[in-house]
Write an enzyme that holds these catalytic residues in place. Sequence first.
Site, mmCIF file in Angstrom:
data_model
loop_
_atom_site.group_PDB
_atom_site.id
_atom_site.type_symbol
_atom_site.label_atom_id
_atom_site.label_comp_id
_atom_site.label_asym_id
_atom_site.label_seq_id
_atom_site.Cartn_x
_atom_site.Cartn_y
_atom_site.Cartn_z
ATOM 1 N N ILE A 187 5.958 1.653 -1.633
ATOM 2 C CA ILE A 187 5.853 2.443 -0.409
ATOM 3 C C ILE A 187 6.565 1.741 0.753
ATOM 4 O O ILE A 187 7.271 2.376 1.537
ATOM 5 C CB ILE A 187 4.362 2.692 -0.071
ATOM 6 C CG1 ILE A 187 3.720 3.581 -1.155
ATOM 7 C CG2 ILE A 187 4.217 3.342 1.303
ATOM 8 C CD1 ILE A 187 2.209 3.736 -1.038
ATOM 9 N N ASP B 273 4.620 -14.890 3.811
ATOM 10 C CA ASP B 273 3.295 -14.407 3.419
ATOM 11 C C ASP B 273 2.542 -14.068 4.713
ATOM 12 O O ASP B 273 2.351 -14.940 5.565
ATOM 13 C CB ASP B 273 2.566 -15.513 2.630
ATOM 14 C CG ASP B 273 1.214 -15.046 2.126
ATOM 15 O OD1 ASP B 273 0.574 -14.206 2.794
ATOM 16 O OD2 ASP B 273 0.784 -15.529 1.058
ATOM 17 N N TYR C 112 -11.381 -3.787 -2.126
ATOM 18 C CA TYR C 112 -10.243 -2.997 -1.642
ATOM 19 C C TYR C 112 -10.714 -1.887 -0.693
ATOM 20 O O TYR C 112 -10.163 -1.693 0.395
ATOM 21 C CB TYR C 112 -9.520 -2.401 -2.855
ATOM 22 C CG TYR C 112 -8.280 -1.603 -2.529
ATOM 23 C CD1 TYR C 112 -7.088 -2.230 -2.202
ATOM 24 C CD2 TYR C 112 -8.291 -0.205 -2.578
ATOM 25 C CE1 TYR C 112 -5.932 -1.491 -1.922
ATOM 26 C CE2 TYR C 112 -7.157 0.543 -2.303
ATOM 27 C CZ TYR C 112 -5.976 -0.113 -1.976
ATOM 28 O OH TYR C 112 -4.843 0.623 -1.697
ATOM 29 N N ALA D 96 1.775 -4.071 3.658
ATOM 30 C CA ALA D 96 1.471 -5.026 2.581
ATOM 31 C C ALA D 96 0.024 -4.842 2.142
ATOM 32 O O ALA D 96 -0.874 -4.717 2.976
ATOM 33 C CB ALA D 96 1.697 -6.453 3.073
ATOM 34 N N THR E 159 3.719 4.486 -7.778
ATOM 35 C CA THR E 159 4.329 3.176 -7.534
ATOM 36 C C THR E 159 3.920 2.230 -8.655
ATOM 37 O O THR E 159 3.154 2.605 -9.555
ATOM 38 C CB THR E 159 3.837 2.536 -6.215
ATOM 39 O OG1 THR E 159 2.449 2.256 -6.347
ATOM 40 C CG2 THR E 159 4.075 3.421 -5.015
HETATM 41 N N1 LIG Z 1 0.291 3.378 -4.510
HETATM 42 C C1 LIG Z 1 -0.779 4.053 -4.123
HETATM 43 O O1 LIG Z 1 -1.164 5.041 -4.760
HETATM 44 C C2 LIG Z 1 -1.525 3.650 -2.878
HETATM 45 C C3 LIG Z 1 -2.640 4.421 -2.535
HETATM 46 C C4 LIG Z 1 -3.343 4.096 -1.384
HETATM 47 C C5 LIG Z 1 -2.927 3.032 -0.597
HETATM 48 N N2 LIG Z 1 -1.848 2.300 -0.969
HETATM 49 C C6 LIG Z 1 -1.470 1.191 -0.071
HETATM 50 O O2 LIG Z 1 -0.100 1.306 0.271
HETATM 51 C C7 LIG Z 1 0.454 0.003 0.462
HETATM 52 C C8 LIG Z 1 1.680 -0.169 -0.425
HETATM 53 O O3 LIG Z 1 1.287 0.043 -1.769
HETATM 54 P P1 LIG Z 1 2.310 0.048 -2.999
HETATM 55 O O4 LIG Z 1 1.746 0.969 -4.014
HETATM 56 O O5 LIG Z 1 3.681 0.234 -2.524
HETATM 57 O O6 LIG Z 1 2.075 -1.453 -3.535
HETATM 58 P P2 LIG Z 1 3.078 -2.483 -4.219
HETATM 59 O O7 LIG Z 1 2.209 -3.468 -4.916
HETATM 60 O O8 LIG Z 1 4.139 -1.783 -4.985
HETATM 61 O O9 LIG Z 1 3.765 -3.172 -2.943
HETATM 62 C C9 LIG Z 1 3.036 -3.974 -2.047
HETATM 63 C C10 LIG Z 1 3.985 -4.976 -1.431
HETATM 64 O O10 LIG Z 1 3.224 -5.809 -0.546
HETATM 65 C C11 LIG Z 1 3.648 -7.133 -0.726
HETATM 66 N N3 LIG Z 1 2.620 -8.103 -0.345
HETATM 67 C C12 LIG Z 1 1.449 -8.356 -0.979
HETATM 68 N N4 LIG Z 1 0.805 -9.368 -0.375
HETATM 69 C C13 LIG Z 1 1.567 -9.758 0.667
HETATM 70 C C14 LIG Z 1 1.449 -10.770 1.654
HETATM 71 N N5 LIG Z 1 0.393 -11.602 1.660
HETATM 72 N N6 LIG Z 1 2.429 -10.909 2.571
HETATM 73 C C15 LIG Z 1 3.506 -10.098 2.552
HETATM 74 N N7 LIG Z 1 3.687 -9.127 1.638
HETATM 75 C C16 LIG Z 1 2.730 -8.950 0.698
HETATM 76 C C17 LIG Z 1 3.950 -7.225 -2.218
HETATM 77 O O11 LIG Z 1 4.762 -8.350 -2.542
HETATM 78 C C18 LIG Z 1 4.626 -5.900 -2.480
HETATM 79 O O12 LIG Z 1 6.023 -5.960 -2.299
HETATM 80 C C19 LIG Z 1 -0.674 -0.978 0.173
HETATM 81 O O13 LIG Z 1 -1.302 -1.351 1.381
HETATM 82 C C20 LIG Z 1 -1.608 -0.173 -0.696
HETATM 83 O O14 LIG Z 1 -2.921 -0.669 -0.628
HETATM 84 C C21 LIG Z 1 -1.136 2.577 -2.089
#
Ligand SMILES: NC(=O)c1ccc[n+]([C@@H]2O[C@H](COP(=O)([O-])OP(=O)(O)OC[C@H]3O[C@@H](n4cnc5c(N)ncnc54)[C@H](O)[C@@H]3O)[C@@H](O)[C@H]2O)c1
Length: 443
Positions: free
Chosen positions: A216, A258, A348, A284, A384
Amino acid sequence: MADRYLHFTGTPPGRFLTRRLGLPRPAPLRRFGPAATDLGGPVILRTAGRSALDGPLPLDEPLTPDGTAGTEAETPRPAAVVLDATGVAGVADLAAVHSALHPLMRSLAPGGRIVVVGARPSADDHHQAAAQQALEGFTRSLAKETGGGRTANLVRLTSPDPAAAASTLRFLLSPKSAYVSGQVLELTGTAPAAAADPARPLAGRTALVTGAARGIGAAVAEVLARDGARVICLDVPGAGADLERTAGALDGTALPLDITTGDAADRIVAALPGGELDILVHNAGITRDRRLANMSADRWSQVLDVNLAAVLDTTDALLKRGAVRRGGSVVATASIAGIAGNTGQTNYAASKAGVIGLVRSLAPRAAAAHGVTVNAVAPGFIETRMTAAVPLLIREAGRRMNSLAQGGLPVDVAEATAYLADPASGAVNGQVLRVCGQSLLGA
Ligand SMILES: NC(=O)c1ccc[n+]([C@@H]2O[C@H](COP(=O)([O-])OP(=O)(O)OC[C@H]3O[C@@H](n4cnc5c(N)ncnc54)[C@H](O)[C@@H]3O)[C@@H](O)[C@H]2O)c1
Protein backbone atom coordinates in the site's frame (compact mmCIF):
# COMPACT_ATOMS: atom_id res chain seq x y z
CA MET A 1 -2.03 -13.35 -5.28
CA ALA A 2 -4.49 -13.02 -8.18
CA ASP A 3 -8.22 -13.22 -7.50
CA ARG A 4 -9.00 -16.12 -9.87
CA TYR A 5 -12.65 -16.24 -8.81
CA LEU A 6 -13.18 -12.63 -9.92
CA HIS A 7 -11.71 -13.52 -13.29
CA PHE A 8 -13.79 -16.71 -13.57
CA THR A 9 -17.08 -14.96 -12.80
CA GLY A 10 -16.40 -12.65 -15.76
CA THR A 11 -16.41 -15.59 -18.21
CA PRO A 12 -19.65 -17.02 -19.73
CA PRO A 13 -19.45 -20.34 -17.80
CA GLY A 14 -18.56 -18.40 -14.65
CA ARG A 15 -21.56 -16.14 -15.06
CA PHE A 16 -23.85 -19.12 -15.66
CA LEU A 17 -22.59 -21.11 -12.68
CA THR A 18 -22.57 -18.26 -10.17
CA ARG A 19 -26.11 -17.27 -11.14
CA ARG A 20 -27.39 -20.86 -10.88
CA LEU A 21 -25.67 -21.54 -7.57
CA GLY A 22 -26.39 -18.13 -6.02
CA LEU A 23 -22.66 -17.47 -5.46
CA PRO A 24 -21.14 -13.99 -5.03
CA ARG A 25 -20.81 -12.16 -8.35
CA PRO A 26 -18.11 -9.51 -8.07
CA ALA A 27 -18.13 -6.94 -10.87
CA PRO A 28 -14.80 -5.68 -12.22
CA LEU A 29 -14.33 -2.17 -10.81
CA ARG A 30 -13.60 0.85 -12.99
CA ARG A 31 -10.47 2.41 -11.50
CA PHE A 32 -8.88 5.75 -12.33
CA GLY A 33 -6.35 5.71 -15.17
CA PRO A 34 -5.66 7.30 -18.55
CA ALA A 35 -8.60 5.38 -20.04
CA ALA A 36 -10.95 6.04 -17.11
CA THR A 37 -10.65 9.59 -15.81
CA ASP A 38 -14.34 9.86 -15.01
CA LEU A 39 -17.34 7.64 -14.41
CA GLY A 40 -18.21 7.61 -18.11
CA GLY A 41 -21.75 8.98 -17.89
CA PRO A 42 -23.89 11.85 -16.67
CA VAL A 43 -24.60 12.70 -13.05
CA ILE A 44 -28.13 13.37 -11.85
CA LEU A 45 -28.72 15.85 -9.04
CA ARG A 46 -31.90 15.53 -6.98
CA THR A 47 -33.11 17.36 -3.90
CA ALA A 48 -35.30 15.84 -1.21
CA GLY A 49 -37.71 18.60 -0.24
CA ARG A 50 -35.96 21.94 0.26
CA SER A 51 -32.20 22.12 0.51
CA ALA A 52 -30.74 23.59 3.72
CA LEU A 53 -27.65 24.75 1.82
CA ASP A 54 -26.75 28.32 0.88
CA GLY A 55 -26.30 27.42 -2.78
CA PRO A 56 -26.08 24.52 -5.22
CA LEU A 57 -23.77 21.60 -4.56
CA PRO A 58 -20.47 21.99 -6.44
CA LEU A 59 -20.34 19.33 -9.14
CA ASP A 60 -17.77 19.24 -11.98
CA GLU A 61 -19.44 16.45 -13.90
CA PRO A 62 -21.90 16.82 -16.77
CA LEU A 63 -25.32 17.13 -15.17
CA THR A 64 -28.60 16.03 -16.61
CA PRO A 65 -31.31 18.52 -15.70
CA ASP A 66 -32.97 17.74 -12.40
CA GLY A 67 -35.80 15.30 -12.75
CA THR A 68 -35.21 14.43 -16.39
CA ALA A 69 -33.25 11.24 -16.32
CA GLY A 70 -34.96 10.28 -19.55
CA THR A 71 -35.52 6.79 -20.73
CA GLU A 72 -32.63 4.51 -21.50
CA ALA A 73 -33.35 4.84 -25.20
CA GLU A 74 -33.12 8.65 -25.12
CA THR A 75 -30.14 9.31 -22.84
CA PRO A 76 -27.12 7.35 -21.64
CA ARG A 77 -27.67 5.62 -18.32
CA PRO A 78 -26.71 7.89 -15.42
CA ALA A 79 -23.33 7.09 -13.91
CA ALA A 80 -24.19 8.74 -10.61
CA VAL A 81 -26.95 10.30 -8.62
CA VAL A 82 -26.38 12.91 -5.95
CA LEU A 83 -29.22 13.53 -3.52
CA ASP A 84 -29.24 16.76 -1.52
CA ALA A 85 -31.08 15.67 1.64
CA THR A 86 -29.72 18.42 3.87
CA GLY A 87 -33.21 19.82 4.43
CA VAL A 88 -34.69 16.53 5.63
CA ALA A 89 -35.93 17.45 9.11
CA GLY A 90 -38.61 14.91 10.00
CA VAL A 91 -39.99 11.49 9.16
CA ALA A 92 -42.43 12.90 6.59
CA ASP A 93 -39.50 14.39 4.64
CA LEU A 94 -38.01 10.93 4.20
CA ALA A 95 -40.74 10.15 1.67
CA ALA A 96 -38.99 12.63 -0.64
CA VAL A 97 -35.80 10.56 -0.33
CA HIS A 98 -37.70 7.52 -1.51
CA SER A 99 -39.43 9.33 -4.35
CA ALA A 100 -36.18 10.98 -5.55
CA LEU A 101 -34.15 7.78 -5.78
CA HIS A 102 -36.68 5.00 -6.34
CA PRO A 103 -37.23 5.80 -10.06
CA LEU A 104 -33.48 5.88 -10.76
CA MET A 105 -32.40 2.61 -9.19
CA ARG A 106 -33.00 0.49 -12.27
CA SER A 107 -31.26 2.86 -14.66
CA LEU A 108 -28.06 3.63 -12.72
CA ALA A 109 -25.16 2.24 -14.79
CA PRO A 110 -23.00 -0.63 -13.46
CA GLY A 111 -20.13 0.83 -11.44
CA GLY A 112 -22.31 3.89 -10.75
CA ARG A 113 -22.33 6.07 -7.66
CA ILE A 114 -25.01 7.13 -5.21
CA VAL A 115 -24.03 10.02 -2.97
CA VAL A 116 -26.48 11.22 -0.34
CA VAL A 117 -25.65 14.62 1.13
CA GLY A 118 -27.14 15.16 4.56
CA ALA A 119 -26.74 17.45 7.55
CA ARG A 120 -25.31 16.67 10.98
CA PRO A 121 -28.01 15.20 13.27
CA SER A 122 -29.05 17.99 15.64
CA ALA A 123 -28.44 17.82 19.39
CA ASP A 124 -31.48 20.07 19.97
CA ASP A 125 -34.07 18.73 17.54
CA HIS A 126 -34.67 15.00 17.88
CA HIS A 127 -37.01 14.90 14.87
CA GLN A 128 -34.30 16.31 12.62
CA ALA A 129 -31.75 13.98 14.27
CA ALA A 130 -33.98 10.94 13.69
CA ALA A 131 -34.50 11.82 10.03
CA GLN A 132 -30.83 12.60 9.37
CA GLN A 133 -29.71 9.43 11.17
CA ALA A 134 -32.25 7.52 9.05
CA LEU A 135 -30.20 8.56 6.01
CA GLU A 136 -27.30 6.55 7.37
CA GLY A 137 -29.25 3.30 7.58
CA PHE A 138 -30.76 4.07 4.21
CA THR A 139 -27.43 4.69 2.48
CA ARG A 140 -25.66 1.72 4.06
CA SER A 141 -28.54 -0.53 2.95
CA LEU A 142 -28.48 0.84 -0.59
CA ALA A 143 -24.75 0.16 -0.72
CA LYS A 144 -25.42 -3.46 0.24
CA GLU A 145 -28.20 -4.09 -2.25
CA THR A 146 -27.20 -2.09 -5.31
CA GLY A 147 -24.68 -4.58 -6.78
CA GLY A 148 -22.88 -4.38 -10.13
CA GLY A 149 -19.86 -2.57 -8.64
CA ARG A 150 -22.05 0.41 -7.70
CA THR A 151 -21.33 2.26 -4.45
CA ALA A 152 -23.38 4.42 -2.07
CA ASN A 153 -21.99 6.85 0.49
CA LEU A 154 -23.32 9.55 2.82
CA VAL A 155 -21.67 12.95 3.19
CA ARG A 156 -22.75 15.06 6.17
CA LEU A 157 -22.30 18.80 6.06
CA THR A 158 -22.03 20.68 9.32
CA SER A 159 -22.35 24.10 7.70
CA PRO A 160 -24.72 25.37 5.00
CA ASP A 161 -21.76 26.30 2.76
CA PRO A 162 -21.86 23.75 -0.08
CA ALA A 163 -18.24 24.56 -1.08
CA ALA A 164 -17.05 22.37 1.82
CA ALA A 165 -18.25 19.33 -0.13
CA ALA A 166 -16.35 20.06 -3.36
CA SER A 167 -13.30 17.80 -2.96
CA THR A 168 -15.34 15.02 -1.36
CA LEU A 169 -17.88 15.00 -4.20
CA ARG A 170 -15.03 15.07 -6.72
CA PHE A 171 -13.53 11.98 -5.07
CA LEU A 172 -16.77 10.05 -4.61
CA LEU A 173 -17.93 10.84 -8.16
CA SER A 174 -14.73 9.53 -9.74
CA PRO A 175 -13.22 6.10 -10.41
CA LYS A 176 -10.77 6.90 -7.58
CA SER A 177 -13.37 5.83 -5.00
CA ALA A 178 -14.12 2.43 -6.58
CA TYR A 179 -13.60 0.50 -3.32
CA VAL A 180 -15.25 3.01 -0.95
CA SER A 181 -18.83 2.12 -0.21
CA GLY A 182 -21.33 2.29 2.65
CA GLN A 183 -19.35 5.06 4.36
CA VAL A 184 -20.29 8.24 6.18
CA LEU A 185 -18.02 11.28 5.95
CA GLU A 186 -18.66 14.34 8.09
CA LEU A 187 -17.30 17.64 6.81
CA THR A 188 -16.60 20.59 9.05
CA GLY A 189 -16.23 24.22 8.06
CA THR A 190 -15.36 25.56 4.67
CA ALA A 191 -12.81 24.23 2.22
CA PRO A 192 -10.06 26.40 0.81
CA ALA A 193 -10.11 27.04 -2.95
CA ALA A 194 -9.27 24.08 -5.16
CA ALA A 195 -5.80 23.74 -6.73
CA ALA A 196 -4.99 25.69 -9.88
CA ASP A 197 -4.36 22.48 -11.84
CA PRO A 198 -6.97 19.84 -10.93
CA ALA A 199 -4.82 17.13 -12.55
CA ARG A 200 -1.94 17.92 -10.16
CA PRO A 201 -3.61 19.06 -6.92
CA LEU A 202 -0.44 18.35 -4.90
CA ALA A 203 1.96 20.31 -7.12
CA GLY A 204 4.64 22.07 -5.07
CA ARG A 205 3.94 19.93 -1.99
CA THR A 206 6.34 17.62 -0.17
CA ALA A 207 5.10 14.29 1.19
CA LEU A 208 6.66 11.68 3.43
CA VAL A 209 5.28 8.13 3.22
CA THR A 210 6.40 5.53 5.76
CA GLY A 211 6.54 1.86 4.77
CA ALA A 212 6.81 2.95 1.14
CA ALA A 213 8.98 0.14 -0.23
CA ARG A 214 6.08 -2.09 -1.22
CA GLY A 215 2.35 -2.81 -0.92
CA ILE A 216 0.00 0.00 0.00
CA GLY A 217 2.82 2.43 0.88
CA ALA A 218 4.42 2.10 -2.56
CA ALA A 219 1.03 2.76 -4.18
CA VAL A 220 0.48 5.81 -1.94
CA ALA A 221 3.88 7.21 -2.92
CA GLU A 222 3.10 6.63 -6.59
CA VAL A 223 -0.33 8.31 -6.47
CA LEU A 224 0.93 11.32 -4.47
CA ALA A 225 3.71 11.75 -7.06
CA ARG A 226 1.19 11.41 -9.90
CA ASP A 227 -0.79 14.22 -8.26
CA GLY A 228 2.29 16.45 -8.26
CA ALA A 229 3.91 15.92 -4.85
CA ARG A 230 7.61 15.47 -4.27
CA VAL A 231 7.75 12.23 -2.27
CA ILE A 232 10.19 10.99 0.34
CA CYS A 233 9.86 7.24 0.69
CA LEU A 234 10.77 5.85 4.09
CA ASP A 235 11.21 2.18 4.93
CA VAL A 236 13.43 -0.04 7.07
CA PRO A 237 17.06 -0.26 5.93
CA GLY A 238 16.44 -3.96 5.15
CA ALA A 239 13.95 -2.98 2.44
CA GLY A 240 16.99 -1.81 0.39
CA ALA A 241 16.43 -2.46 -3.29
CA ASP A 242 12.61 -2.30 -3.10
CA LEU A 243 12.80 1.13 -1.49
CA GLU A 244 15.29 2.42 -4.06
CA ARG A 245 13.12 1.08 -6.88
CA THR A 246 9.91 2.69 -5.57
CA ALA A 247 11.55 6.05 -4.89
CA GLY A 248 13.51 5.99 -8.18
CA ALA A 249 10.41 5.25 -10.28
CA LEU A 250 8.72 8.43 -9.09
CA ASP A 251 11.74 10.71 -8.93
CA GLY A 252 11.47 10.67 -5.17
CA THR A 253 13.99 10.29 -2.35
CA ALA A 254 14.62 7.03 -0.48
CA LEU A 255 15.00 7.35 3.28
CA PRO A 256 16.12 4.03 4.80
CA LEU A 257 15.09 4.34 8.44
CA ASP A 258 13.33 2.26 11.06
CA ILE A 259 10.49 4.51 12.18
CA THR A 260 10.79 3.25 15.78
CA THR A 261 14.36 4.49 16.27
CA GLY A 262 14.65 7.19 18.93
CA ASP A 263 15.89 9.95 16.64
CA ALA A 264 13.55 9.12 13.72
CA ALA A 265 11.95 12.59 13.72
CA ASP A 266 15.38 14.32 13.58
CA ARG A 267 16.45 12.17 10.67
CA ILE A 268 13.19 12.78 8.83
CA VAL A 269 13.54 16.55 9.25
CA ALA A 270 17.15 16.34 8.04
CA ALA A 271 15.95 14.55 4.88
CA LEU A 272 13.23 17.11 4.07
CA PRO A 273 13.98 19.92 1.65
CA GLY A 274 13.99 23.04 3.86
CA GLY A 275 13.22 20.82 6.87
CA GLU A 276 9.47 20.98 6.16
CA LEU A 277 6.73 18.92 4.59
CA ASP A 278 3.04 19.24 3.71
CA ILE A 279 1.83 15.65 3.81
CA LEU A 280 2.73 13.04 6.40
CA VAL A 281 1.46 9.53 5.65
CA HIS A 282 1.88 6.96 8.42
CA ASN A 283 1.55 3.72 6.49
CA ALA A 284 4.28 1.48 7.96
CA GLY A 285 2.67 -1.38 9.82
CA ILE A 286 3.33 -4.95 10.92
CA THR A 287 1.37 -7.93 12.21
CA ARG A 288 2.59 -10.50 14.77
CA ASP A 289 -0.54 -12.61 15.17
CA ARG A 290 -1.20 -15.00 18.08
CA ARG A 291 -4.13 -15.45 20.42
CA LEU A 292 -3.47 -13.52 23.61
CA ALA A 293 -2.89 -16.78 25.52
CA ASN A 294 0.06 -17.55 23.21
CA MET A 295 1.34 -14.04 22.63
CA SER A 296 4.74 -13.12 24.01
CA ALA A 297 5.37 -9.63 25.37
CA ASP A 298 7.75 -9.13 22.42
CA ARG A 299 5.10 -9.76 19.80
CA TRP A 300 2.80 -7.41 21.66
CA SER A 301 5.26 -4.56 21.91
CA GLN A 302 6.71 -4.87 18.38
CA VAL A 303 3.26 -4.23 16.92
CA LEU A 304 2.34 -1.44 19.34
CA ASP A 305 5.73 0.22 18.76
CA VAL A 306 5.55 0.33 14.95
CA ASN A 307 1.83 0.78 14.41
CA LEU A 308 1.00 3.21 17.20
CA ALA A 309 3.86 4.57 19.34
CA ALA A 310 5.91 5.61 16.28
CA VAL A 311 2.85 7.29 14.74
CA LEU A 312 2.24 9.26 17.95
CA ASP A 313 5.92 10.14 18.43
CA THR A 314 6.70 11.30 14.88
CA THR A 315 3.44 13.24 14.59
CA ASP A 316 4.09 15.01 17.91
CA ALA A 317 7.72 15.76 17.08
CA LEU A 318 7.02 17.11 13.58
CA LEU A 319 4.05 19.23 14.68
CA LYS A 320 5.94 20.59 17.69
CA ARG A 321 8.84 21.75 15.49
CA GLY A 322 6.43 23.33 13.02
CA ALA A 323 7.77 20.95 10.35
CA VAL A 324 4.28 20.37 8.89
CA ARG A 325 3.35 23.48 6.90
CA ARG A 326 -0.05 25.17 7.34
CA GLY A 327 -2.60 23.72 4.92
CA GLY A 328 -0.86 20.36 5.35
CA SER A 329 -2.25 17.02 6.36
CA VAL A 330 -1.48 13.94 8.38
CA VAL A 331 -2.99 10.68 7.13
CA ALA A 332 -2.59 7.65 9.39
CA THR A 333 -3.38 4.06 8.50
CA ALA A 334 -5.87 2.26 10.70
CA SER A 335 -7.63 -0.98 9.72
CA ILE A 336 -11.06 -2.52 9.94
CA ALA A 337 -9.43 -4.84 12.50
CA GLY A 338 -9.16 -1.74 14.69
CA ILE A 339 -12.93 -1.29 14.37
CA ALA A 340 -14.24 -4.86 14.43
CA GLY A 341 -11.44 -6.71 16.22
CA ASN A 342 -10.01 -9.96 14.89
CA THR A 343 -9.06 -13.33 16.34
CA GLY A 344 -5.32 -13.53 16.95
CA GLN A 345 -4.88 -9.80 16.54
CA THR A 346 -5.35 -8.26 19.99
CA ASN A 347 -2.03 -6.43 19.52
CA TYR A 348 -2.73 -5.31 15.95
CA ALA A 349 -6.35 -4.30 16.59
CA ALA A 350 -5.31 -2.40 19.73
CA SER A 351 -2.70 -0.50 17.71
CA LYS A 352 -5.10 0.33 14.88
CA ALA A 353 -7.92 1.33 17.24
CA GLY A 354 -5.31 3.52 18.93
CA VAL A 355 -4.67 5.24 15.59
CA ILE A 356 -8.39 6.04 15.39
CA GLY A 357 -8.31 7.50 18.90
CA LEU A 358 -5.29 9.61 18.00
CA VAL A 359 -6.96 10.98 14.88
CA ARG A 360 -10.24 11.90 16.54
CA SER A 361 -8.58 13.63 19.47
CA LEU A 362 -5.79 15.45 17.65
CA ALA A 363 -7.72 16.63 14.57
CA PRO A 364 -9.49 19.69 16.03
CA ARG A 365 -6.41 20.80 17.98
CA ALA A 366 -4.03 20.33 15.04
CA ALA A 367 -6.38 22.34 12.83
CA ALA A 368 -6.62 25.15 15.39
CA ALA A 369 -2.94 25.31 16.33
CA HIS A 370 -1.19 24.34 13.08
CA GLY A 371 -3.74 24.59 10.26
CA VAL A 372 -3.21 20.88 9.59
CA THR A 373 -5.85 18.18 9.10
CA VAL A 374 -5.54 14.74 10.69
CA ASN A 375 -7.46 11.80 9.21
CA ALA A 376 -7.14 8.04 8.85
CA VAL A 377 -7.75 5.51 6.16
CA ALA A 378 -9.00 2.15 7.41
CA PRO A 379 -8.33 -0.49 4.76
CA GLY A 380 -10.37 -3.67 4.63
CA PHE A 381 -9.05 -6.68 2.71
CA ILE A 382 -6.41 -5.32 0.33
CA GLU A 383 -4.43 -7.57 -2.03
CA THR A 384 -0.86 -7.24 -0.72
CA ARG A 385 1.93 -9.42 0.61
CA MET A 386 0.33 -9.01 4.08
CA THR A 387 -2.94 -10.63 2.94
CA ALA A 388 -1.24 -13.12 0.58
CA ALA A 389 0.22 -14.66 3.75
CA VAL A 390 -3.29 -15.36 5.14
CA PRO A 391 -4.39 -19.04 4.88
CA LEU A 392 -6.40 -19.78 1.68
CA LEU A 393 -9.88 -20.23 3.15
CA ILE A 394 -9.66 -17.18 5.41
CA ARG A 395 -8.25 -15.20 2.49
CA GLU A 396 -11.14 -16.23 0.26
CA ALA A 397 -13.66 -15.30 2.97
CA GLY A 398 -11.92 -11.94 3.45
CA ARG A 399 -12.22 -11.20 -0.24
CA ARG A 400 -15.93 -11.98 -0.52
CA MET A 401 -17.24 -10.65 2.80
CA ASN A 402 -17.95 -7.18 1.51
CA SER A 403 -20.61 -5.60 -0.67
CA LEU A 404 -18.34 -5.58 -3.75
CA ALA A 405 -17.45 -9.28 -3.17
CA GLN A 406 -13.74 -8.75 -3.88
CA GLY A 407 -10.54 -7.52 -2.27
CA GLY A 408 -9.35 -3.98 -2.82
CA LEU A 409 -6.06 -3.03 -4.45
CA PRO A 410 -3.30 -0.93 -2.87
CA VAL A 411 -4.19 1.86 -5.29
CA ASP A 412 -7.67 2.11 -3.72
CA VAL A 413 -6.14 3.05 -0.36
CA ALA A 414 -3.69 5.33 -2.16
CA GLU A 415 -6.47 7.26 -3.92
CA ALA A 416 -8.30 7.74 -0.61
CA THR A 417 -5.06 8.96 0.98
CA ALA A 418 -4.48 11.43 -1.87
CA TYR A 419 -8.01 12.77 -1.44
CA LEU A 420 -7.42 13.34 2.29
CA ALA A 421 -4.02 14.94 1.55
CA ASP A 422 -5.46 17.32 -1.05
CA PRO A 423 -5.40 20.89 0.32
CA ALA A 424 -8.91 21.27 -1.13
CA SER A 425 -10.03 18.69 1.47
CA GLY A 426 -9.49 21.12 4.35
CA ALA A 427 -13.08 20.53 5.50
CA VAL A 428 -12.33 16.83 6.05
CA ASN A 429 -10.82 16.52 9.50
CA GLY A 430 -10.87 13.84 12.18
CA GLN A 431 -12.44 11.32 9.81
CA VAL A 432 -11.75 7.59 9.53
CA LEU A 433 -12.38 6.64 5.94
CA ARG A 434 -12.86 2.93 5.46
CA VAL A 435 -11.59 1.61 2.14
CA CYS A 436 -13.14 -1.80 2.44
CA GLY A 437 -15.86 -2.29 -0.18
CA GLN A 438 -18.29 -2.09 2.77
CA SER A 439 -16.79 -5.02 4.61
CA LEU A 440 -19.25 -6.90 6.79
CA LEU A 441 -16.69 -6.73 9.61
CA GLY A 442 -17.43 -3.92 12.02
CA ALA A 443 -19.99 -2.45 9.65
N1 LIG B 1 -3.16 -5.26 3.32
C1 LIG B 1 -4.28 -5.10 4.00
O1 LIG B 1 -5.29 -5.76 3.71
C2 LIG B 1 -4.37 -4.09 5.11
C3 LIG B 1 -5.60 -3.99 5.77
C4 LIG B 1 -5.72 -3.06 6.79
C5 LIG B 1 -4.65 -2.25 7.13
N2 LIG B 1 -3.47 -2.39 6.47
C6 LIG B 1 -2.38 -1.48 6.89
O2 LIG B 1 -1.86 -0.82 5.75
C7 LIG B 1 -0.46 -0.57 5.94
C8 LIG B 1 0.33 -1.14 4.78
O3 LIG B 1 0.05 -2.53 4.70
P1 LIG B 1 0.62 -3.48 3.54
O4 LIG B 1 -0.39 -4.55 3.34
O5 LIG B 1 1.07 -2.68 2.40
O6 LIG B 1 1.86 -4.13 4.33
P2 LIG B 1 3.29 -4.60 3.80
O7 LIG B 1 3.79 -5.54 4.85
O8 LIG B 1 3.23 -5.06 2.39
O9 LIG B 1 4.13 -3.24 3.84
C9 LIG B 1 4.43 -2.58 5.05
C10 LIG B 1 5.71 -1.81 4.87
O10 LIG B 1 6.02 -1.18 6.11
C11 LIG B 1 7.40 -1.31 6.34
N3 LIG B 1 7.74 -1.24 7.76
C12 LIG B 1 7.45 -2.15 8.73
N4 LIG B 1 8.00 -1.77 9.90
C13 LIG B 1 8.62 -0.59 9.68
C14 LIG B 1 9.39 0.29 10.49
N5 LIG B 1 9.62 0.00 11.78
N6 LIG B 1 9.91 1.40 9.94
C15 LIG B 1 9.70 1.68 8.63
N7 LIG B 1 9.00 0.89 7.81
C16 LIG B 1 8.46 -0.24 8.32
C17 LIG B 1 7.73 -2.70 5.78
O11 LIG B 1 9.12 -2.87 5.55
C18 LIG B 1 6.90 -2.72 4.52
O12 LIG B 1 7.60 -2.21 3.40
C19 LIG B 1 -0.11 -1.16 7.30
O13 LIG B 1 -0.17 -0.16 8.29
C20 LIG B 1 -1.20 -2.19 7.51
O14 LIG B 1 -1.39 -2.46 8.87
C21 LIG B 1 -3.30 -3.29 5.48
